[in-house]
Write an enzyme that holds these catalytic residues in place. Structure first.
Site, PDB file in Angstrom:
ATOM      1  N   THR A  67      14.830  37.666   7.897  1.00 54.46           N
ATOM      2  CA  THR A  67      13.814  37.834   8.423  1.00 54.46           C
ATOM      3  C   THR A  67      14.001  39.563   8.080  1.00 54.46           C
ATOM      4  O   THR A  67      15.336  40.406   8.265  1.00 54.46           O
ATOM      5  CB  THR A  67      13.808  37.460   9.958  1.00 54.46           C
ATOM      6  OG1 THR A  67      14.854  38.546  10.612  1.00 54.46           O
ATOM      7  CG2 THR A  67      13.647  36.570   9.971  1.00 54.46           C
ATOM      8  N   HIS A  68      13.066  40.239   7.674  1.00 56.04           N
ATOM      9  CA  HIS A  68      13.397  41.799   7.234  1.00 56.04           C
ATOM     10  C   HIS A  68      14.123  41.674   6.195  1.00 56.04           C
ATOM     11  O   HIS A  68      14.628  43.189   5.648  1.00 56.04           O
ATOM     12  CB  HIS A  68      14.006  42.749   8.576  1.00 56.04           C
ATOM     13  CG  HIS A  68      12.879  42.693   9.474  1.00 56.04           C
ATOM     14  ND1 HIS A  68      11.423  42.542   9.431  1.00 56.04           N
ATOM     15  CD2 HIS A  68      13.004  41.500  10.897  1.00 56.04           C
ATOM     16  CE1 HIS A  68      10.937  42.521  11.079  1.00 56.04           C
ATOM     17  NE2 HIS A  68      11.619  41.780  11.415  1.00 56.04           N
ATOM     18  N   GLU A  79       9.142  37.163 -13.347  1.00 52.81           N
ATOM     19  CA  GLU A  79       9.003  38.495 -12.998  1.00 52.81           C
ATOM     20  C   GLU A  79       7.350  38.447 -13.964  1.00 52.81           C
ATOM     21  O   GLU A  79       5.941  39.245 -13.036  1.00 52.81           O
ATOM     22  CB  GLU A  79       9.377  39.422 -13.506  1.00 52.81           C
ATOM     23  CG  GLU A  79      10.790  40.116 -12.881  1.00 52.81           C
ATOM     24  CD  GLU A  79      12.081  40.718 -14.274  1.00 52.81           C
ATOM     25  OE1 GLU A  79      13.091  41.355 -13.858  1.00 52.81           O
ATOM     26  OE2 GLU A  79      12.059  41.316 -15.162  1.00 52.81           O
ATOM     27  N   LYS A 110      23.147  42.089 -20.174  1.00 47.14           N
ATOM     28  CA  LYS A 110      21.540  41.916 -19.222  1.00 47.14           C
ATOM     29  C   LYS A 110      21.456  39.655 -19.488  1.00 47.14           C
ATOM     30  O   LYS A 110      21.310  39.729 -20.748  1.00 47.14           O
ATOM     31  CB  LYS A 110      20.617  42.093 -19.201  1.00 47.14           C
ATOM     32  CG  LYS A 110      21.189  43.867 -19.197  1.00 47.14           C
ATOM     33  CD  LYS A 110      21.153  44.205 -18.002  1.00 47.14           C
ATOM     34  CE  LYS A 110      20.014  44.062 -16.852  1.00 47.14           C
ATOM     35  NZ  LYS A 110      18.611  44.482 -16.852  1.00 47.14           N
ATOM     36  N   TYR A 119     -31.743  34.070 -11.013  1.00 46.21           N
ATOM     37  CA  TYR A 119     -30.045  34.201 -12.318  1.00 46.21           C
ATOM     38  C   TYR A 119     -30.192  36.128 -12.355  1.00 46.21           C
ATOM     39  O   TYR A 119     -31.427  36.562 -12.970  1.00 46.21           O
ATOM     40  CB  TYR A 119     -30.534  33.042 -13.197  1.00 46.21           C
ATOM     41  CG  TYR A 119     -29.480  33.809 -14.800  1.00 46.21           C
ATOM     42  CD1 TYR A 119     -28.154  33.491 -14.157  1.00 46.21           C
ATOM     43  CD2 TYR A 119     -29.254  34.669 -15.166  1.00 46.21           C
ATOM     44  CE1 TYR A 119     -26.864  33.428 -15.063  1.00 46.21           C
ATOM     45  CE2 TYR A 119     -28.247  34.673 -16.643  1.00 46.21           C
ATOM     46  CZ  TYR A 119     -27.137  33.902 -16.563  1.00 46.21           C
ATOM     47  OH  TYR A 119     -26.391  34.290 -17.584  1.00 46.21           O
ATOM     48  N   ASN A 122      17.718  38.557 -17.407  1.00 47.33           N
ATOM     49  CA  ASN A 122      17.168  39.214 -16.969  1.00 47.33           C
ATOM     50  C   ASN A 122      15.653  37.779 -16.646  1.00 47.33           C
ATOM     51  O   ASN A 122      15.535  36.981 -17.556  1.00 47.33           O
ATOM     52  CB  ASN A 122      16.273  39.863 -17.722  1.00 47.33           C
ATOM     53  CG  ASN A 122      16.962  41.228 -18.060  1.00 47.33           C
ATOM     54  OD1 ASN A 122      17.883  41.472 -16.948  1.00 47.33           O
ATOM     55  ND2 ASN A 122      16.103  41.707 -19.265  1.00 47.33           N
ATOM     56  N   ASN A 150     -30.151  28.359 -18.237  1.00 49.10           N
ATOM     57  CA  ASN A 150     -29.781  29.256 -16.747  1.00 49.10           C
ATOM     58  C   ASN A 150     -28.580  27.518 -16.099  1.00 49.10           C
ATOM     59  O   ASN A 150     -27.902  27.488 -15.799  1.00 49.10           O
ATOM     60  CB  ASN A 150     -30.599  29.591 -15.845  1.00 49.10           C
ATOM     61  CG  ASN A 150     -31.176  30.859 -16.078  1.00 49.10           C
ATOM     62  OD1 ASN A 150     -30.454  31.747 -17.185  1.00 49.10           O
ATOM     63  ND2 ASN A 150     -32.056  31.827 -15.600  1.00 49.10           N
ATOM     64  N   LYS A 180     -17.746  34.236 -16.259  1.00 50.08           N
ATOM     65  CA  LYS A 180     -16.594  33.140 -17.518  1.00 50.08           C
ATOM     66  C   LYS A 180     -15.038  33.454 -17.757  1.00 50.08           C
ATOM     67  O   LYS A 180     -14.095  33.242 -17.643  1.00 50.08           O
ATOM     68  CB  LYS A 180     -17.361  32.824 -18.224  1.00 50.08           C
ATOM     69  CG  LYS A 180     -18.200  31.729 -17.836  1.00 50.08           C
ATOM     70  CD  LYS A 180     -19.438  31.532 -19.295  1.00 50.08           C
ATOM     71  CE  LYS A 180     -20.694  30.597 -18.511  1.00 50.08           C
ATOM     72  NZ  LYS A 180     -22.036  31.949 -18.373  1.00 50.08           N
ATOM     73  N   SER A 216      18.572  41.454 -23.134  1.00 49.39           N
ATOM     74  CA  SER A 216      18.297  43.281 -22.856  1.00 49.39           C
ATOM     75  C   SER A 216      18.994  43.663 -24.885  1.00 49.39           C
ATOM     76  O   SER A 216      19.329  43.241 -24.983  1.00 49.39           O
ATOM     77  CB  SER A 216      19.192  43.801 -22.199  1.00 49.39           C
ATOM     78  OG  SER A 216      18.738  46.181 -22.450  1.00 49.39           O
TER      79      SER A 216
END
Length: 470
Positions: free
Chosen positions: A155-156, A290, A283, A317, A285, A110, A325, A277
């Site tokens: 903004t927005h 992402e 494409k 414990y 990407n 422990n 872990k 792609s």
């Protein structure tokens, strides 16, 4: 194989129980900390007279040979021995005999695993801090090259006011400065030595916990044995700091995805940091961004998992704590990999300065500057806001931007407009005029770049001090 704890049991453990109970598959990465901690424990046992000097020498020599074998890749980890601690101890006893069986005197798994995790945290958090510094340096490098690169501020997700790309990147730089500060706090939370707490109530043997702490470079020792073996706050602190850091990376990831789209066209990613792609040949990407965005949720999950694991545990414990872990290790790996690959992606991307400038010249983001122009002429801001709103509506109706309206057209809305208003509306002048502290004016950004480099230098000194103590 006989269990090191099997004295009171009359049956072998079921094979499924062995597999379910074992943590060696992932906690073997603690081998260096486990052996280093055991060597310090051995030195203490010998100095306090709990074991003989000759046994201590044999133990240290045996542990050193095991460390060499692990690093050479020749050590066999066994699932039936459950964890890194018992794998090392069993191999030690097999190699040196009864002296090896004395190593575990005055300690439990422990407090042993708690020690390993504290030491491991001190090591890996400095590695993450180093990567944060490298990422900050990359942000400063790209920002420095784009001090005069105009772009729309949003903004927005609507165009708001003209800024510079330098200013935008410095916003992220400041976020990572705070991430570094939080990681420094994680170090302090881990810099407490738990060994000597035993399973729950310490030991009757005359150990010297402070000697172990000194050898292992800990500044403090847990003052309560129950807290020492059940504390996982420092892991929560890391997972919280890691989640915030990944959130910052994720926000930048989202902007990279937007900026690299055809609709924005503000940047081009290097081919080495993009993918294609399998179906659509055209494409390109932004997969790195992402994936970082996706892995942010994964890191959040590890924080919530550990919080949930801990919330109902009685002292001290419990086996539940073994679940601390895998998520922590994965979070460490995720943050380190994300910072590394994202840094290289930033340094190799192309900034399309002309496209950014074109965008900022074809919008109404200089409207606030027009209102400020009227304020400087003496008009109250609320009235100036209304006047400029009417001018914007007029421009939209007649398909003209503010810089395209004539002075006569402006005079329809206020007699305060003069010839100098057209100069005030130029985006580069709008940005240059915003010299308030922390604003986007190039000369203010230059100050912030200088300050940023100074702060990073300070971080490097802090990191060096921590690395020498880990």
């Amino acid at each position: 194989m006989a269990k090191l704890w099997g004295g009171r049991f009359s049956k072998d453990t079921n094979a499924l129980v062995d597999a379910f109970n074992a943590s060696i598959e992932y906690d073997q990465r603690l081998y260096h900390e486990d052996i280093r901690g055991s060597i310090a424990h051995t030195h203490m046992l010998a100095k306090t007279g709990i074991i003989s000097e000759s046994d201590a020498e044999k133990i240290v020599k045996g542990l050193t040979s095991i460390l060499d074998d692990i690093e050479k890749g020749t050590f066999e980890f066994k699932t039936e021995l459950e964890d890194i601690h018992m794998n090392v101890e069993a191999a030690l006893t097999e190699r040196i005999g009864d002296a090896g069986a004395r190593l575990h005197t005055a300690r439990s798994r422990n407090d042993q695993v708690a020690l390993d995790m504290h030491m491991y945290m001190k090591r890996v958090v400095t590695e993450v801090m180093d990567l944060v510094i490298r990422f900050e340096e990359a942000l400063l490098m790209v920002a420095d090259k784009n001090q005069d690169t105009l772009m729309p501020g949003y903004t927005h997700l609507q165009r708001a006011q003209p800024i510079t790309f330098c200013h935008h990147l410095l916003a992220y730089f400041n976020m990572f400065l705070r991430d570094f500060r939080r990681l420094e706090g994680v170090w302090k939370g881990a810099d407490i030595m738990p060994l000597g707490a035993g399973a729950v109530a310490g030991t009757t043997l005359p150990i010297d916990r402070f000697q172990v702490a000194e050898e292992l470079n800990f500044d403090a020792v847990y003052g309560n044995s129950m807290d020492a073996v059940s504390d996982r706050d420092y892991l929560l602190e890391f997972l919280s700091a890691a989640s915030i850091l990944m959130m910052h990376l994720s926000r930048l990831s989202e902007e990279i995805c937007l900026w690299s789209s055809t609709e924005f066209g503000f940047i081009d990613l290097d081919d080495a940091f993009a993918t294609g792609s399998s179906m659509m040949p055209q494409k390109k990407n932004p997969d790195i961004s992402e994936l970082v965005r996706g892995k942010t949720g994964r890191t959040y999950g590890h924080l919530m998992a550990l919080l949930t694991t801990l919330k109902g545990l009685p002292l001290a414990y419990n086996k539940d704590l073994q679940e601390d872990k895998e998520g922590f290790f994965d979070a460490v790996d995720t943050v380190k990999f994300s910072l590394t690959v994202f840094r290289d992606m930033l340094l190799t991307m192309t900034v399309n300065k002309d496209r950014m400038a074109e965008a900022v010249h074809k919008d109404y983001s200089n409207a606030t500057d027009l209102a400020d122009y009227l304020v400087k002429k003496g008009l109250p801001f609320r009235k100036a806001h209304k006047v400029v709103g009417e001018a914007v509506a007029y421009g939209i109706k007649h398909r003209k931007y503010l810089v395209e309206l004539t002075l006569d057209e402006y005079k329809q809305f206020s007699p305060l407009f003069e010839k100098d208003l057209l100069e005030a509306l130029r985006p580069e002048n709008c940005v240059a005029a915003r010299t308030s502290y922390g604003g986007p004016a190039p000369k203010e950004n230059a100050k912030q770049l200088t300050l940023g480099r100074s702060l990073v230098d300070g971080q490097k000194k802090t990191l060096h001090e921590l690395v020498t103590k880990r």
